[in-house]
Design an enzyme around this catalytic site. Sequence first.
Site, PDB file in Angstrom:
ATOM      1  CG  ASP A 148      25.206  63.181  19.192  1.00 59.56           C
ATOM      2  OD1 ASP A 148      24.060  63.625  19.393  1.00 59.56           O
ATOM      3  OD2 ASP A 148      25.618  62.132  19.710  1.00 59.56           O
ATOM      4  CD  GLU A 153      21.193  59.223  21.895  1.00 55.43           C
ATOM      5  OE1 GLU A 153      20.462  58.354  22.387  1.00 55.43           O
ATOM      6  OE2 GLU A 153      21.994  58.956  20.964  1.00 55.43           O
ATOM      7  CG  HIS A 175      20.768  62.488  18.981  1.00 53.84           C
ATOM      8  ND1 HIS A 175      21.861  62.050  18.270  1.00 53.84           N
ATOM      9  CD2 HIS A 175      19.930  61.420  19.069  1.00 53.84           C
ATOM     10  CE1 HIS A 175      21.700  60.768  17.951  1.00 53.84           C
ATOM     11  NE2 HIS A 175      20.530  60.360  18.418  1.00 53.84           N
TER      12      HIS A 175
HETATM   13 ZN   LIG Z   1      19.901  58.332  18.105  1.00 53.80          ZN
END
Ligand SMILES: [Zn+2]
Length: 411
Positions: free
Chosen positions: A83, A176, A81
């Site tokens: 973010d 996430e 992920h």
């Molecule tokens: Zn993580």
Amino acid sequence: MADWQQDLLERFLRYVQTDTTADPQSADKPSSAGQFELLKILRGELEGMDGFSTELLPSGYLLARKAGSAGPRGPLALLAHVDTSPDAPGRGVKPKVHRNYAGQIIELEGGLKLDPAEDDYLAACVGDTVISSDGTTLLGADDKAGVAILMSYAQWLSQNPAALHPDLEFVFTTDEEIGRGVENFPFDKLKARRGLTVDGGRLGELEDECYHAYHVQALLEGKSHHPGDARGKLVNAVSMAATLVSLLPRSESPEATDGRYGCLWANSIQGSIEEARLSIYIRDFSEDECQRRLELVRQAAKTVECVFPGGKISLDAKKQYSNMRDFLRQDPEFLEKLTLALKRAGVEPLRTPIRGGTDGARLSEQGLLCPNLFAGGTNFHSRREWVPLGAMVKAVQVLQELSVLWTGEGS
Ligand SMILES: [Zn+2]
């Protein structure tokens, strides 16, 4: 340091400088513009690599595919992920590279420090390259270490066309950290039914177990009355909610439990005399234990109704996610291959249950079995976050080994 390891380091240092803090207040997906920016940067880099085709979805997913040899186990998905957590500042990250780390205390701004005397993992990194933030922001190793590992592996594949691997589907996800990492997940665009999130912590971590999770929303109804004339008439929903919270066993709170013992806690409360709302979370590795705690909440609610005649409590319990172990059991060979891949990369597997959930847990439930592999970092979601390059290098090597095992060669 080999060229590809230098490339891995440079990628990581680049990626952490794009602010991709997830925004829990936003209803958009991705929730912040920086996340989409980083997806575009990754797409540009992947398009320059031989054999990769990419697809950037407006819903906040970047897919990259690389055809390989068809093997008995089908395609493999690799996920990370982009973010970072909103729990610590993520804008203006200035990574500090401590090359050939000598075991000293690492001083960060604001009086923060990383002390090997208090951290075995850091103490074991003497001679390695350690990367930290400057102390004013988080570092973003969660999960840009995972992103850099996947990108570095992609780059290595494009430069080593003879390397054995199955059809690979790289998936870069967003949000996430605010629990929306697999919202509108593009199952229709993926062939893989087995995958790996590269989002774990320390070197060797291989997580195939997480919590079963329930969210209970309690609606407490009281009866308002002028306080001057309230005797025997007023039923205070605020007091009911406070009483219900007080009946939750403190010995089963997150702050009082660890290891394999689950927990429950009141997470938010709001209301007035007429009506209050209380949100309770229940977590355990065992479904039976979750059910026991659910029953405990039901009984506590009944008790409160008895103590507050005329008051009413309704409970609405929803399952949030399941322990992925229950799904991974369908394919024990997958975990065997993964464990073997770690060993072949010279990494001792650390099988620790996650006291939380992962995107992989939600994906496993929906048919894409997805354990979680270490990306190397630690002290996540804080200004003291750091990662050793050596662990990231090992994660790339695990992916190389797993790919070979996946095609059925060398097993
Ligand atoms: Zn993580």
